[in-house]
Design a protein around this motif. Structure first.
Motif, short mmCIF file in Angstrom:
data_model
loop_
_atom_site.label_atom_id
_atom_site.label_comp_id
_atom_site.label_asym_id
_atom_site.label_seq_id
_atom_site.Cartn_x
_atom_site.Cartn_y
_atom_site.Cartn_z
N MET A 586 -0.87 13.27 159.05
CA MET A 586 -1.91 13.73 158.21
C MET A 586 -2.77 14.37 158.93
O MET A 586 -2.97 14.52 160.04
N ARG A 587 -3.50 15.44 158.19
CA ARG A 587 -4.64 16.04 158.86
C ARG A 587 -5.75 16.04 157.90
O ARG A 587 -5.63 16.15 156.69
N ALA A 588 -7.17 15.92 158.64
CA ALA A 588 -8.52 15.84 157.74
C ALA A 588 -9.41 16.84 158.47
O ALA A 588 -9.48 16.76 159.57
N GLU A 589 -9.85 17.62 157.47
CA GLU A 589 -10.75 18.81 158.22
C GLU A 589 -11.77 18.75 157.10
O GLU A 589 -12.11 18.60 156.10
N ASN A 590 -13.01 19.49 157.75
CA ASN A 590 -14.13 19.91 157.00
C ASN A 590 -14.92 20.94 157.52
O ASN A 590 -14.63 21.51 158.64
N ARG A 591 -15.72 21.72 156.83
CA ARG A 591 -16.41 22.69 157.34
C ARG A 591 -18.16 22.98 156.70
O ARG A 591 -18.06 22.41 155.42
N ILE A 592 -18.99 23.29 157.14
CA ILE A 592 -20.36 23.70 156.37
C ILE A 592 -20.11 24.71 155.58
O ILE A 592 -19.62 25.62 155.88
N ASN A 593 -20.80 24.72 154.33
CA ASN A 593 -21.08 25.85 153.70
C ASN A 593 -21.71 26.69 153.89
O ASN A 593 -23.04 27.00 153.52
N ASP A 594 -21.21 27.52 155.15
CA ASP A 594 -22.24 28.46 155.55
C ASP A 594 -21.35 29.72 156.07
O ASP A 594 -20.06 29.67 156.36
N GLU A 595 -21.86 31.06 155.80
CA GLU A 595 -21.02 32.25 156.03
C GLU A 595 -20.61 32.33 157.59
O GLU A 595 -19.73 32.72 158.12
#
Length: 735
Positions: A586-595
């Protein structure tokens, strides 16, 4: 659940059937199948028997479960699995299933398919539990012995559930023995517990259970300390946790049941450390003018009333009303110097008062329609009174309170449709409204099952969307009220609800004798989740910015998450042996909603690979097990450089780390072996069981965290190690 039986797909021709039920004479008759119902009346009779042994048939057909990701198990099955530190534990036992991890070695919440711990919904008799852990998340509030049925949904869950993005645990307390009184008492290395169940009359019964840790009773709460000068002081180390569960069940007539459930549980910590600031670490706990005191307690309280009635031969009603409350408080007093001190009192309280109505309607043999509505009043309260005395004449104060409430309502409908004998289709939709922000959200769901062969291969797939209006965050500036600073906050115009979607597909095969093989693949994505603006935010000042919800939300920003993976599981039995193995990629990722941040990064608990294996043998007297856990190490943010800032006035220099990338490194892989053995015997007209278990058999000190010191010119981190080998025991007696 409605008390009658439907057999779809039967040809319309005369058939011989036999009808039997314990306590009634068998009836042999001939019927012709048709769409409407048949009624038969059985004649009561008596049987003389010496005893009954009921065993589950592990070779049952694979087509009996519809929803992908559903784990429906009884308390007895869960008790067979190794628990937490020598005691049976529902949440710990679920970790042997594919796709389920824990956010730490023995601490933290459950992680399901890459989600966060706050994205799981925990229910006891229909009432939500907001903090299902004790001992700083060492053990859970869900004792295996107190529950009758456990349903755990991974990812895609039916429309009757809502309010979370990832998983649902729906647990029902035991009703109590309807035939004769029974009592069970147990003591383990952590706690002592009991369970009593008994009939009250022919139509009613009750269950009562309790548990309490007892280490504070053995080592004591107060410890006198003294020094060479004859000064005396008191060191306090009081801590314990407790649970109380009770259920009263009543059947007013043959078509109705009424139950009242109660649960309360909590943790209490009382700590006082007298200390000095000398470098003599061999005796730093000694009488001194400086000391640290903390008094904390946190816990849940639930009352649930549930009424079930068969309104007609085709309609079954379930009505539930509940009150659920989570409360926590922390009182702190620190005397840092002879003339300075810090004092604070912080409390949080979350209360839900809710009601829901569910109807099961059977219009025909090919359709089972379930619909319902719910309404919940959420109330969020918090208070803080704090004072920092820098000197007798210079005192900084903070006095804040927050009190807000809102209403959440939902309606849903779903239909279990059997167009043919080899197809099961479950469409559904949930429509919800959240008062704070006036949000209206629709969450459609669809599950499909195709039966290639009932005992050989079943294919399943699902697509679902979910909405979460409450999110758990913590004050990232908090030092004084750290343990109770995790708070549930409601969605609002400034913080819109989070959403997720998931696609899952899998198969289940029972082609091999007494063996269940499952393979599942999933992909999920979430929007509107809260992520810290600054992972390494430091507090400017002792008191921090306060506890207002807008202030706390200012430390977070909206983000996007995604996870995808494959899960493999096998459960096989051979005579007295049982082996359960699971592997997840499995892979779990995230990111901030920022340009400025367009790339995904590994989430805090990203686990690319994990494997677990438990081998158990259960004979007439002995029960033994050995279990293995292995997983990839959690991500960690490794500093790439350091820099120094010098105060222009005082000339004081401070070192800082430069971390341009988050979660750019990983801890070493986690590996642990546990073993246990228990012996059953009968003595003094009671059934006994004595067990010994070894936690971390090979004494591998796993690295569970890393820290770096910016003042040291070295790239080597300081490792935080997990628990060493721990011998534990459990003694249980059943009357």
């Amino acid at each position: 659940a409605a008390g009658y039986f439907a057999f779809p797909g039967i040809e319309s021709r005369p058939m011989e059937i036999a009808i039997s039920y314990l306590g009634y004479a068998r009836l042999d008759t001939s019927v012709v199948a048709r769409d409407d119902h048949h009624q038969f009346q059985l004649i009561p009779t008596s049987y003389g028997i010496s005893g009954i042994v009921i065993e589950q048939d592990v070779s049952r057909r694979a087509d009996l479960t519809l929803t992908p990701g559903l784990l429906s198990v009884s308390g007895r099955d869960l008790k067979e699995l190794p628990g937490s530190l020598g005691s049976s534990d529902v949440l710990e036992s679920l970790r042997w299933m594919p796709g389920i991890q824990r956010a730490g070695e023995v601490t933290g919440g459950l992680l399901v398919r890459g989600s966060g711990p706050d994205q799981n919904l925990y229910l006891i008799d229909g009432a939500p539990v907001y903090h299902p852990w004790h001992a700083f998340s060492l053990v859970s509030t869900f004792q295996t012995e107190t529950f009758k049925d456990i349903a755990f949904y991974r990812g895609a869950f039916p429309a009757e559930y809502g309010g979370r993005l990832s998983a649902v645990l729906d647990a029902e307390l035991r009703d109590g023995n309807h035939s004769e009184p029974q009592a069970t008492m147990a003591i383990s290395g952590l706690n002592a517990s009991f369970l009593i169940e008994s009939p009250i009359s022919e139509k009613s019964s009750f269950m009562l259970s309790g548990r309490r840790s007892y280490i504070d009773k053995i080592i004591g709460k107060s410890h006198p300390v003294s020094d060479d000068l004859g000064r005396r002081d008191t060191l306090r180390t009081g801590y314990y946790f407790y649970d109380w569960s009770a259920k009263l069940s009543f059947r007013p007539d043959s078509r109705s049941t009424l139950s009242i459930s109660y649960y309360t549980g909590g943790d209490v910590l009382d700590l006082r450390l007298p200390f000095d600031l000398s470098l003599d670490f061999s005796s730093w706990l000694r009488p001194a003018d400086l000391f640290f005191e903390i008094d904390q307690h946190w816990g849940n309280r639930i009352v649930s009333v549930r009424f079930r009635r068969l309104l007609s031969d085709r309609v079954f009603l379930t009505a539930t009303a509940y009150n659920s409350e989570y409360a926590a408080a922390e009182n702190t007093f620190i005397k840092a110097t002879q003339s300075s001190s810090v004092k604070s009192a912080y409390s949080v309280d979350l209360q839900d008062i809710g009601a829901r109505l569910d109807l099961d309607y059977y219009p025909s043999l090919t359709h089972q329609v379930k619909m319902g509505a719910s309404v919940v009043r959420h109330r969020f309260r918090s208070d803080i009174v704090a004072a920092v005395a820098y000197s007798p004449s210079l005192i900084e104060r903070l006095d804040q309170n927050s009190d807000t409430e809102t209403v959440e309502m939902a309606v849903y409908i779903q239909d279990l449709w059997r167009p043919r004998a080899d197809w099961r289709i479950l469409p559904g939709i949930r429509l919800s409204y959240f008062g704070k922000g006036r949000f209206v959200r629709a969450a459609p769901r669809l599950s499909v099952q195709y039966i290639i062969d009932p005992s050989w291969l079943v294919l399943r797939g699902a697509i679902s969307t979910h909405v979460q209006y409450l999110q758990r965050i913590r004050d990232r500036n908090s030092y004084l009220y750290d343990l109770v600073s995790s708070r549930w906050v409601p969605s609002s115009k400034d913080s819109k609800p989070s959403r997720s979607g998931q696609v899952t597909a899998g198969l289940e095969s029972r082609a091999l004798p007494r063996t269940v093989i499952t393979i599942d693949g999933f992909a999920r994505g979430g929007q509107g989740v809260l992520l810290p603006k600054d992972e390494f935010q430091s507090k400017d000042g002792l008191l921090g910015p306060g506890i207002e919800i807008t202030t706390l939300l200012g430390q977070y920003t909206k983000g996007t998450e995604r996870s995808f993976g494959l899960e493999f599981g096998i459960d096989t039995r051979l005579r007295s042996w049982r082996i359960i193995a699971s592997y997840t990629r499995m892979r779990a990722e995230n990111r901030i909603n920022d340009e400025a941040e367009s790339e995904y990064r590994p989430s805090r608990f990203d686990t690319p690979r994990s494997f677990s294996l438990v081998t158990m043998r259960d004979t007439r007297r002995w029960k033994t097990s050995i279990s293995i856990r292995w997983r990839s190490g959690y991500p960690v943010s490794v500093p790439e450089s350091r820099y120094q800032l010098v105060d222009a006035i005082s000339g004081e220099a401070t070192w800082y780390f430069h971390r341009p990338k988050l979660n750019n490194g990983r801890l070493p892989a986690y590996f642990r072996i546990d073993t246990s053995a228990s012996y059953r015997f009968r003595m003094a007209d009671a059934d006994w069981s004595f067990g010994i278990s070894l936690y971390n058999l090979i004494n591998r000190r796993n690295v569970i965290g890393q820290t770096w010191d910016p003042t040291v010119n070295s790239a080597r981190p300081k490792n935080r190690l997990g628990l060493p080998i721990l011998p534990l025991f459990e003694l249980e007696m059943t009357l």
